[in-house]
Design a protein around this motif. Structure first.
Motif, PDB file in Angstrom:
ATOM      1  N   LEU A 194     -33.665 -54.842 -21.217  1.00 46.89           N
ATOM      2  CA  LEU A 194     -34.892 -55.176 -21.930  1.00 46.89           C
ATOM      3  C   LEU A 194     -35.376 -53.982 -22.755  1.00 46.89           C
ATOM      4  CD1 LEU A 194     -36.612 -57.737 -21.791  1.00 46.89           C
ATOM      5  CD2 LEU A 194     -38.064 -56.582 -20.152  1.00 46.89           C
ATOM      6  N   ALA A 197     -33.253 -53.579 -25.793  1.00 45.47           N
ATOM      7  CA  ALA A 197     -33.551 -54.601 -26.797  1.00 45.47           C
ATOM      8  C   ALA A 197     -34.877 -54.316 -27.495  1.00 45.47           C
ATOM      9  CB  ALA A 197     -33.567 -55.978 -26.146  1.00 45.47           C
ATOM     10  N   GLU A 199     -36.234 -51.280 -27.941  1.00 50.31           N
ATOM     11  CA  GLU A 199     -36.030 -50.119 -28.807  1.00 50.31           C
ATOM     12  C   GLU A 199     -35.433 -50.525 -30.158  1.00 50.31           C
ATOM     13  OE1 GLU A 199     -36.468 -46.752 -28.626  1.00 50.31           O
ATOM     14  OE2 GLU A 199     -37.634 -46.978 -26.787  1.00 50.31           O
ATOM     15  N   VAL A 200     -34.375 -51.359 -30.101  1.00 51.27           N
ATOM     16  CA  VAL A 200     -33.698 -51.687 -31.357  1.00 51.27           C
ATOM     17  C   VAL A 200     -34.530 -52.636 -32.215  1.00 51.27           C
ATOM     18  CG1 VAL A 200     -31.418 -51.310 -30.365  1.00 51.27           C
ATOM     19  CG2 VAL A 200     -32.329 -53.621 -30.470  1.00 51.27           C
ATOM     20  N   ARG A 201     -35.648 -53.080 -31.671  1.00 49.70           N
ATOM     21  CA  ARG A 201     -36.541 -53.846 -32.530  1.00 49.70           C
ATOM     22  C   ARG A 201     -37.823 -53.057 -32.780  1.00 49.70           C
ATOM     23  NH1 ARG A 201     -36.385 -59.724 -30.302  1.00 49.70           N
ATOM     24  NH2 ARG A 201     -37.719 -60.251 -32.050  1.00 49.70           N
ATOM     25  N   ALA A 202     -37.625 -51.759 -32.815  1.00 47.04           N
ATOM     26  CA  ALA A 202     -38.641 -50.823 -33.315  1.00 47.04           C
ATOM     27  C   ALA A 202     -39.902 -50.756 -32.444  1.00 47.04           C
ATOM     28  CB  ALA A 202     -39.026 -51.148 -34.756  1.00 47.04           C
ATOM     29  N   ALA A 205     -42.738 -47.858 -32.593  1.00 46.90           N
ATOM     30  CA  ALA A 205     -42.784 -47.219 -33.904  1.00 46.90           C
ATOM     31  C   ALA A 205     -44.234 -46.932 -34.286  1.00 46.90           C
ATOM     32  CB  ALA A 205     -42.135 -48.107 -34.954  1.00 46.90           C
TER      33      ALA A 205
ATOM     34  N   ARG C  50     -23.874 -48.206 -29.063  1.00 53.11           N
ATOM     35  CA  ARG C  50     -25.129 -47.498 -28.782  1.00 53.11           C
ATOM     36  C   ARG C  50     -25.277 -46.257 -29.658  1.00 53.11           C
ATOM     37  NH1 ARG C  50     -24.693 -47.507 -22.253  1.00 53.11           N
ATOM     38  NH2 ARG C  50     -25.737 -49.477 -21.830  1.00 53.11           N
ATOM     39  N   ILE C  53     -26.638 -47.304 -33.255  1.00 54.78           N
ATOM     40  CA  ILE C  53     -28.018 -47.738 -33.404  1.00 54.78           C
ATOM     41  C   ILE C  53     -28.996 -46.664 -32.913  1.00 54.78           C
ATOM     42  CG2 ILE C  53     -27.879 -49.034 -31.220  1.00 54.78           C
ATOM     43  CD1 ILE C  53     -29.991 -50.160 -34.154  1.00 54.78           C
ATOM     44  N   LEU C  55     -29.422 -45.568 -29.791  1.00 50.11           N
ATOM     45  CA  LEU C  55     -29.771 -45.581 -28.367  1.00 50.11           C
ATOM     46  C   LEU C  55     -29.169 -44.329 -27.732  1.00 50.11           C
ATOM     47  CD1 LEU C  55     -29.215 -49.355 -27.502  1.00 50.11           C
ATOM     48  CD2 LEU C  55     -31.386 -48.141 -27.556  1.00 50.11           C
ATOM     49  N   MET C  59     -32.074 -42.549 -26.381  1.00 50.41           N
ATOM     50  CA  MET C  59     -32.466 -43.151 -25.107  1.00 50.41           C
ATOM     51  C   MET C  59     -31.565 -42.675 -23.968  1.00 50.41           C
ATOM     52  SD  MET C  59     -33.329 -47.147 -24.724  1.00 50.41           S
ATOM     53  CE  MET C  59     -33.382 -47.842 -23.111  1.00 50.41           C
ATOM     54  N   TYR C  60     -30.273 -42.545 -24.252  1.00 53.73           N
ATOM     55  CA  TYR C  60     -29.331 -42.050 -23.257  1.00 53.73           C
ATOM     56  C   TYR C  60     -28.938 -40.630 -23.624  1.00 53.73           C
ATOM     57  CZ  TYR C  60     -28.853 -46.945 -22.009  1.00 53.73           C
ATOM     58  OH  TYR C  60     -29.107 -48.215 -21.618  1.00 53.73           O
ATOM     59  N   ILE C  80     -35.023 -44.332 -33.695  1.00 61.22           N
ATOM     60  CA  ILE C  80     -34.419 -45.661 -33.562  1.00 61.22           C
ATOM     61  C   ILE C  80     -35.156 -46.676 -34.430  1.00 61.22           C
ATOM     62  CG2 ILE C  80     -33.811 -47.526 -31.970  1.00 61.22           C
ATOM     63  CD1 ILE C  80     -33.621 -45.537 -29.751  1.00 61.22           C
ATOM     64  N   SER C  81     -36.487 -46.541 -34.483  1.00 66.73           N
ATOM     65  CA  SER C  81     -37.259 -47.531 -35.248  1.00 66.73           C
ATOM     66  C   SER C  81     -36.888 -47.517 -36.726  1.00 66.73           C
ATOM     67  CB  SER C  81     -38.750 -47.288 -35.064  1.00 66.73           C
ATOM     68  OG  SER C  81     -39.086 -45.974 -35.411  1.00 66.73           O
ATOM     69  N   ALA C  84     -33.533 -49.187 -36.952  1.00 64.86           N
ATOM     70  CA  ALA C  84     -33.647 -50.625 -36.690  1.00 64.86           C
ATOM     71  C   ALA C  84     -33.872 -51.430 -37.964  1.00 64.86           C
ATOM     72  CB  ALA C  84     -34.780 -50.880 -35.697  1.00 64.86           C
ATOM     73  N   PHE C  89     -29.288 -55.570 -33.967  1.00 69.91           N
ATOM     74  CA  PHE C  89     -28.429 -55.499 -32.786  1.00 69.91           C
ATOM     75  C   PHE C  89     -28.694 -56.704 -31.900  1.00 69.91           C
ATOM     76  CE2 PHE C  89     -26.237 -54.076 -29.196  1.00 69.91           C
ATOM     77  CZ  PHE C  89     -25.607 -52.859 -29.421  1.00 69.91           C
ATOM     78  N   PHE C  91     -27.659 -58.571 -28.349  1.00 73.74           N
ATOM     79  CA  PHE C  91     -27.006 -58.267 -27.082  1.00 73.74           C
ATOM     80  C   PHE C  91     -26.362 -59.508 -26.478  1.00 73.74           C
ATOM     81  CE2 PHE C  91     -30.195 -55.101 -27.771  1.00 73.74           C
ATOM     82  CZ  PHE C  91     -29.642 -53.932 -27.300  1.00 73.74           C
ATOM     83  N   GLN C  92     -25.626 -59.237 -25.383  1.00 66.04           N
ATOM     84  CA  GLN C  92     -24.873 -60.279 -24.702  1.00 66.04           C
ATOM     85  C   GLN C  92     -25.779 -61.333 -24.070  1.00 66.04           C
ATOM     86  OE1 GLN C  92     -22.559 -58.551 -21.587  1.00 66.04           O
ATOM     87  NE2 GLN C  92     -21.444 -60.423 -21.166  1.00 66.04           N
ATOM     88  N   GLN C  97     -33.542 -60.408 -24.323  1.00 63.90           N
ATOM     89  CA  GLN C  97     -33.982 -59.877 -25.617  1.00 63.90           C
ATOM     90  C   GLN C  97     -35.031 -60.774 -26.264  1.00 63.90           C
ATOM     91  OE1 GLN C  97     -30.574 -59.640 -28.259  1.00 63.90           O
ATOM     92  NE2 GLN C  97     -29.433 -60.906 -26.846  1.00 63.90           N
TER      93      GLN C  97
END
Lengths: 243, 271, 284
Positions: A194, A197, A199-202, A205, C50, C53, C55, C59-60, C80-81, C84, C89, C91-92, C97
């Protein structure tokens, strides 16, 4: 499979009430709550209950409200019995028990008619910090999902011979480990996915994201608001001083 | 033997997930249950080990009525491996994970040890014996879940979406394991929509839709019916599609690439 | 022409691990390509995604060397923002999400965070919903959606941010074959209509045979094969690594081993059947 968590899911019902601004419903709910608190006679509690019931009927939530009230009914009966035993008399005991139910239903009126989306808007309107609001939103969103996880875990472990309702107290506690460990682990996995997900949607920000939904009082909302206050003030007066 | 006698199941919230199911699965059969989401597949398999009991009708497993038996009793015969390994792995190490079921079923210590050793070897997990299950890769976790169930040697094995998230090598291994279990006379039931995985196993296929069984026949016959395939949200296996498009062809679709090769080579060379 | 993605001599090791997750990665993607990334589980695919994008490293944490440039931006120096806006991105697991209680609100999520004006958000949400054919789902709650619908919503949520690159990490693994094919067709449509560049990780290569222009195969943290689908999939290494070679490709490989060379490999059943029909007719 979502049936299990269906009690936790908000069900969208439509009526004139649901189409009102959530702040109007919040204030209606609050007024009812105050009335419930000060209903200390048979007439007053009757009027309060009738108001709540008719609002529930108008907003098509009477059935669900009855279901949630069923739980609190046990407490209401307890209150009734204790007061009866303490020699308060039949009527007074009844009034006290009903008052308890009125307090519960008046608050549930707001939550049963307000979608999580609207609740979020109201929270924003109260200027709560974004992180707290979002934490609340995800919590509400994922409670049913985690319940589903829990049920699947229970099925999986029972299929491996785990008998949850067998044994003495200590054994029963121990039996929870095979359920709780996977539940915690899958919750952790879920929350890290979560977070990715988000983060990649900003997310993050900005401290003040714009909002697709904004609350706006229409003339109808204003009318209902003013009318309810006009009715509420003399009622309070009557409740407190007249009868 | 598993028998469903006009089983209907309605969830407490009033949704009916199974309607009038009549079904018999014999010992040693290989069965694939397919169908779209909400078709009732998971509800059906949960009836076989008694996790769910029929609202109407009855389910018999080796003559035992599931309503009068506990889940543990039935699970001794019917092992279910659910889709998500993270929903079942909880032990400190791999060895204990396998022991869990054996202990629950009350096996004696020496047999437990024997069985643990056997399944660690069989599933190629021996080097991880003392490792936490959480440290394993997705494929290894899946194998461990299988090992933990097969350790108590159930007669019937049910696999719920076994190929989700698995790479090709894992799928091949799984396919080998299933074939081996079948030669040992076990009943294997797979719930899956991975048609390229199921097809080479040539199972009896049961298609479900909206709580009913809408088709039940050998896999080679099922793909003749296009509307049925659509309703089950399936697509044809590539070998079936190829077979249908060939102008010269054998009397039934190729079960796997090897037989397809043999037939094609013979036809082309064997003039 | 300059590359949209450019990874040079890139290495990465997760903090707390002593085994590198990515080793000497060199990887470029041009605008408009559709690239499939495949390989056994744990081969480094997710780590590579990762890293694109942001991450990784935002993030890691971990140790890295080399450079990752996406759309002219150095990933390690860009929040990241900001990335983005350029990379979408998916995900599985669609469940994890979708955060909001209505589809339209969820699609607006990223746009709200970018502080776009409200009417712009509204327009884009409707635009994305129309593009993905989910306009009638706009008011639904996540639990009223099927898995396939959820994945479309997730796709709409990133498309609404108008990225130039779309990355999908095993988007179909929880879907039935029919729904999976539908989703892949939709991805193809996005590529054709928006000219968007696509990177997709998939185990089920049979779904992608018709649409992908290039495949990258990874194993043990390295890129081992990179090229056109029909070239890469016939290589012995691809088979040995355990990439899910589609059934018809495996059949052609087997036939070739047995001495029957059909020439360039066919990626569709129709093409293969036609070829075989010609040979069978000539032979009988």
């Amino acid at each position: 499979m979502y049936w299990v968590a269906s009690g936790f899911l908000f069900q969208r019902v439509d009526s004139i009430i649901q189409r009102l601004d959530p702040r109007v419903r919040l204030s209606l709910s609050l007024m009812l709550f105050i009335l419930a608190l000060i209903s200390d006679s048979a007439i007053k509690i009757t009027i309060t209950m009738l108001t709540i019931i008719s609002l529930a009927l108008i907003s098509n939530i009477a059935k669900r409200m009855a279901r949630t009230t069923l739980f609190s009914a046990t407490f209401a009966i307890l209150i009734f019995l204790i007061n009866l035993l303490l020699d308060y008399g039949l009527i007074t005991s009844l009034v006290l028990a009903l008052r308890f139910i009125a307090i519960i239903t008046s608050t549930s009126f707001f939550f049963l008619t307000t979608s999580p989306d609207e609740l979020e808007c109201v929270m924003k309107w109260f200027r709560l910090p974004q992180d707290i609001i979002f934490a609340f939103v995800t919590a509400v969103r994922f409670v049913p999902v985690l319940m589903m996880d829990a049920l699947q875990i229970m099925d999986a472990q029972r299929s491996r011979g785990l008998e949850l309702d067998k044994g003495r107290f200590y054994k029963r506690i121990k039996n929870l480990i095979p359920i709780l460990v996977p539940l915690v682990i899958s919750a952790v996995i879920r929350s890290s996915e979560l977070a990715e997900a988000m983060e990649v949607r900003a997310y993050g920000a900005t401290k003040k994201p714009t909002s697709l939904y904004v609350l706006k009082m229409s003339n109808k909302d204003k009318f209902v608001m003013i009318m309810s206050i006009i009715l509420f003030i003399p009622t309070i007066y009557l409740y407190l001083f007249a009868c | 033997m598993i028998t469903f006698e006009s089983v209907t199941y309605t969830y407490p919230n009033g949704i009916t997930a199974l309607r009038e199911i009549n079904l018999q699965i014999n010992d040693g059969e290989m069965v694939a249950i397919v169908g779209g989401n909400g078709a009732g597949k998971t509800t059906l398999i949960r009836h076989i080990n008694g996790l769910l009991k029929p609202s109407i009708g009855r389910v018999l497993v080796d003559g035992l009525d599931t309503r009068s038996a506990s889940v543990a009793q039935l699970s001794r015969k019917v092992g279910i491996v659910f889709q998500n390994p993270d929903h079942q792995l909880f032990s400190e190490n791999v060895e204990d994970e396998i022991k869990f079921g054996l202990k629950n079923f009350g096996f004696p210590e020496d047999i437990i040890n024997k069985r643990v050793n056997w399944s660690l070897k069989f599933f190629d997990l021996e080097e991880y014996r003392k490792l936490s299950p959480l440290m394993l890769s997705g494929g290894e976790k899946k194998r461990l879940c299988l090992a933990a169930v097969l350790a108590w040697d159930p007669k019937i094995l049910i696999l719920d979406e076994p190929t989700v998230g698995q790479d090709f090598i894992q799928k091949e291994r799984l396919s080998q394991i299933i074939k081996m279990l079948l030669t040992q006379g076990k009943t294997v039931i797979i719930v899956s929509h991975d048609i390229e995985f199921i097809w080479p196993l040539q199972p009896r296929m049961i298609i479900m839709s909206a709580g009913r069984i809408i088709a039940d026949s050998p896999s080679e016959l099922i793909f003749n019916n296009i509307s049925l395939i659509k309703e089950a949200h399936l697509i044809k296996p590539q070998l079936v599609e190829l077979y249908e498009r060939l102008r010269v062809k054998p009397n039934k679709p190729f079960p796997n690439v090897y037989e397809a090769r043999v037939w094609l080579m013979n036809k082309i060379r064997g003039r | 022409m300059s590359d949209l993605i450019s990874v040079k001599n890139y290495n990465f090791t997760y903090a707390g691990s002593n085994k590198p997750a990515l080793i000497d990665i060199n990887f470029n993607v041009k605008k408009g390509e559709i690239v499939v990334i495949a390989g056994p589980s744990g081969c480094g695919k997710s780590t590579l995604l990762r890293s694109l994008i942001g991450l990784i490293p935002h993030m890691y944490a971990g140790k890295s060397s080399g450079s990752v440039i996406v759309d002219g931006l150095d990933v390690s120096q860009t929040p990241i923002s900001e990335l983005a806006k350029r990379i979408g991105f998916v995900f599985q697991n669609p469940e994890n999400q979708i955060f909001m209680f209505s589809v339209e609100r969820d699609i607006a999520f990223g746009l709200e965070n970018l502080q776009l004006p409200r009417d712009e958000i509204q327009n884009r949400v409707i635009w994305a919903c129309e593009l993905l054919g989910i306009i009638d789902l706009m008011k639904r709650a996540p639990y009223e959606l099927s898995d396939g619908q959820k994945q479309r919503v997730a796709l709409a949520g990133v498309i609404a941010m108008k990225p130039s690159i779309l990355i999908l990490d095993e988007p179909t693994s929880l879907l039935d074959p029919y729904t999976a094919q539908e989703l892949i067709n939709l991805v193809k449509k996005l590529h054709d209509e928006l000219g968007i560049t696509i990177l997709i990780v998939e185990h089920r290569l049979d779904l992608l045979l018709n649409i992908a222009s290039r495949i990258v195969i990874m194993n043990e943290g390295k890129i081992v094969l990179d090229g056109k689908l029909d070239e890469v999939l016939t290589k012995k290494e691809a088979m040995l690594i355990g990439v899910g070679i589609p059934t018809i490709v495996r059949l052609q490989n087997l036939l070739k081993e047995g001495g029957l060379d059909l020439g360039r490999i066919s990626l569709t059943v129709v093409e293969l059947a036609n070829k075989l029909n010609v040979i069978l007719r000539d032979n009988i």
